[in-house]
Design a protein around this motif. Structure first.
Motif, PDB file in Angstrom:
ATOM      1  N   GLY A  12      36.371   3.847  24.898  1.00  0.00           N
ATOM      2  CA  GLY A  12      37.704   3.414  26.532  1.00  0.00           C
ATOM      3  C   GLY A  12      38.828   4.332  26.675  1.00  0.00           C
ATOM      4  N   SER A  13      38.920   5.665  25.385  1.00  0.00           N
ATOM      5  CA  SER A  13      39.503   6.772  26.217  1.00  0.00           C
ATOM      6  C   SER A  13      39.530   7.619  27.443  1.00  0.00           C
ATOM      7  CB  SER A  13      40.021   8.105  25.032  1.00  0.00           C
ATOM      8  OG  SER A  13      40.574   7.701  23.555  1.00  0.00           O
ATOM      9  N   THR A  14      38.450   7.630  27.779  1.00  0.00           N
ATOM     10  CA  THR A  14      37.874   7.921  28.853  1.00  0.00           C
ATOM     11  C   THR A  14      38.045   6.932  30.340  1.00  0.00           C
ATOM     12  OG1 THR A  14      35.904   9.604  27.772  1.00  0.00           O
ATOM     13  CG2 THR A  14      35.219   8.915  30.514  1.00  0.00           C
ATOM     14  N   ALA A  15      37.805   5.752  29.526  1.00  0.00           N
ATOM     15  CA  ALA A  15      37.789   4.177  30.692  1.00  0.00           C
ATOM     16  C   ALA A  15      39.322   4.534  31.205  1.00  0.00           C
ATOM     17  CB  ALA A  15      37.494   3.538  30.472  1.00  0.00           C
ATOM     18  N   GLY A  16      40.165   4.221  30.227  1.00  0.00           N
ATOM     19  CA  GLY A  16      41.738   3.965  30.348  1.00  0.00           C
ATOM     20  C   GLY A  16      42.066   5.694  31.022  1.00  0.00           C
ATOM     21  N   MET A  17      41.682   7.393  30.603  1.00  0.00           N
ATOM     22  CA  MET A  17      42.292   8.202  31.964  1.00  0.00           C
ATOM     23  C   MET A  17      41.287   7.995  32.781  1.00  0.00           C
ATOM     24  SD  MET A  17      41.067  12.226  30.982  1.00  0.00           S
ATOM     25  CE  MET A  17      40.462  11.791  28.529  1.00  0.00           C
ATOM     26  N   SER A  18      40.608   8.000  33.078  1.00  0.00           N
ATOM     27  CA  SER A  18      39.941   7.887  34.507  1.00  0.00           C
ATOM     28  C   SER A  18      40.532   6.720  35.474  1.00  0.00           C
ATOM     29  CB  SER A  18      38.219   7.412  34.103  1.00  0.00           C
ATOM     30  OG  SER A  18      37.662   8.147  33.838  1.00  0.00           O
ATOM     31  N   ALA A  19      40.816   5.833  35.030  1.00  0.00           N
ATOM     32  CA  ALA A  19      41.374   4.293  35.630  1.00  0.00           C
ATOM     33  C   ALA A  19      43.320   5.064  35.649  1.00  0.00           C
ATOM     34  CB  ALA A  19      41.874   3.217  34.185  1.00  0.00           C
ATOM     35  N   VAL A  20      44.017   5.269  35.185  1.00  0.00           N
ATOM     36  CA  VAL A  20      45.403   6.185  35.813  1.00  0.00           C
ATOM     37  C   VAL A  20      45.227   7.019  36.100  1.00  0.00           C
ATOM     38  CG1 VAL A  20      47.090   7.417  34.446  1.00  0.00           C
ATOM     39  CG2 VAL A  20      46.099   5.380  32.959  1.00  0.00           C
ATOM     40  N   LEU A  21      44.171   8.004  35.992  1.00  0.00           N
ATOM     41  CA  LEU A  21      43.494   9.438  37.464  1.00  0.00           C
ATOM     42  C   LEU A  21      43.498   8.443  38.661  1.00  0.00           C
ATOM     43  CD1 LEU A  21      41.702  12.142  35.692  1.00  0.00           C
ATOM     44  CD2 LEU A  21      44.498  11.408  36.300  1.00  0.00           C
ATOM     45  N   GLY A  75      49.626   7.156  27.235  1.00  0.00           N
ATOM     46  CA  GLY A  75      49.265   5.812  26.996  1.00  0.00           C
ATOM     47  C   GLY A  75      48.240   5.227  27.020  1.00  0.00           C
ATOM     48  N   SER A  76      47.674   5.166  27.926  1.00  0.00           N
ATOM     49  CA  SER A  76      46.074   4.635  28.380  1.00  0.00           C
ATOM     50  C   SER A  76      44.677   5.538  27.846  1.00  0.00           C
ATOM     51  CB  SER A  76      46.167   4.121  30.070  1.00  0.00           C
ATOM     52  OG  SER A  76      46.508   3.970  31.298  1.00  0.00           O
ATOM     53  N   THR A  77      45.326   6.345  27.750  1.00  0.00           N
ATOM     54  CA  THR A  77      44.207   7.184  26.852  1.00  0.00           C
ATOM     55  C   THR A  77      44.463   6.739  25.128  1.00  0.00           C
ATOM     56  OG1 THR A  77      43.913   8.591  28.611  1.00  0.00           O
ATOM     57  CG2 THR A  77      43.416   9.024  26.439  1.00  0.00           C
ATOM     58  N   ILE A  78      45.070   6.602  24.846  1.00  0.00           N
ATOM     59  CA  ILE A  78      45.175   6.485  23.426  1.00  0.00           C
ATOM     60  C   ILE A  78      45.659   5.494  23.176  1.00  0.00           C
ATOM     61  CG2 ILE A  78      46.913   6.109  21.489  1.00  0.00           C
ATOM     62  CD1 ILE A  78      48.348   8.961  22.687  1.00  0.00           C
ATOM     63  N   GLY A  79      45.895   3.904  24.590  1.00  0.00           N
ATOM     64  CA  GLY A  79      46.026   2.626  23.938  1.00  0.00           C
ATOM     65  C   GLY A  79      44.575   2.277  24.052  1.00  0.00           C
ATOM     66  N   TRP A  80      43.211   2.674  24.896  1.00  0.00           N
ATOM     67  CA  TRP A  80      42.073   2.105  25.661  1.00  0.00           C
ATOM     68  C   TRP A  80      41.705   2.119  24.570  1.00  0.00           C
ATOM     69  CZ3 TRP A  80      41.334  -1.912  27.675  1.00  0.00           C
ATOM     70  CH2 TRP A  80      41.895  -2.298  28.436  1.00  0.00           C
TER      71      TRP A  80
END
Length: 126
Positions: A12-21, A75-80
């Motif tokens: 989830g963290s990786t997905a959140g980080m990838s989506a933001v980037l 926020g996205s990395t932690i949140g997801w």
């Protein structure tokens, strides 16, 4: 089995980080288009998405397209990560309580609601 939840948290963290980037430059362009009002001569005027992308890229480079990245990334990395971890913990709790390997749709919904509440409560206002 506890390591499975941590794997989901990392996913989830990786997905959140990838989506933001991947999407942050689009967000920067959207915000720049929204705040331009034509009254300030110090800011460049944009005629649309492609024009804004071109001007920001040419004048400010990648730094301009990724301005304000850190809070969004955190926020996205932690949140997801929290969402996926909590979702899988809730599913496991329901599976153990009802002694079933397969949950019905309402329990997936409840697990998602729990995960959303926990994630929102712990990450706001990041």
């Amino acid at each position: 089995m506890a390591d499975t939840s941590w794997r989901h948290a990392v996913a989830g963290s990786t997905a959140g980080m990838s989506a933001v980037l991947a999407n942050h430059p689009l967000d920067v362009i959207k915000v720049r288009l929204q705040v331009q009002d034509g009254r300030s001569s110090t800011l460049p005027a944009y005629r649309g998405f492609v024009d804004a992308f071109t001007k920001i890229g040419r004048v400010e480079g990648l730094r301009g397209l990724y301005a304000g990245l850190t809070p969004n990334l955190m926020g996205s990395t932690i949140g997801w990560g929290l969402y996926f971890f909590t979702y899988n913990q809730a599913k496991r709790r329901y599976q153990d309580y009802y002694d079933t390997p397969q949950l019905s749709a309402p329990f997936h919904l409840l697990s998602g609601i729990e995960a959303g509440i926990v994630g929102t409560a712990l990450t706001n206002p990041i």
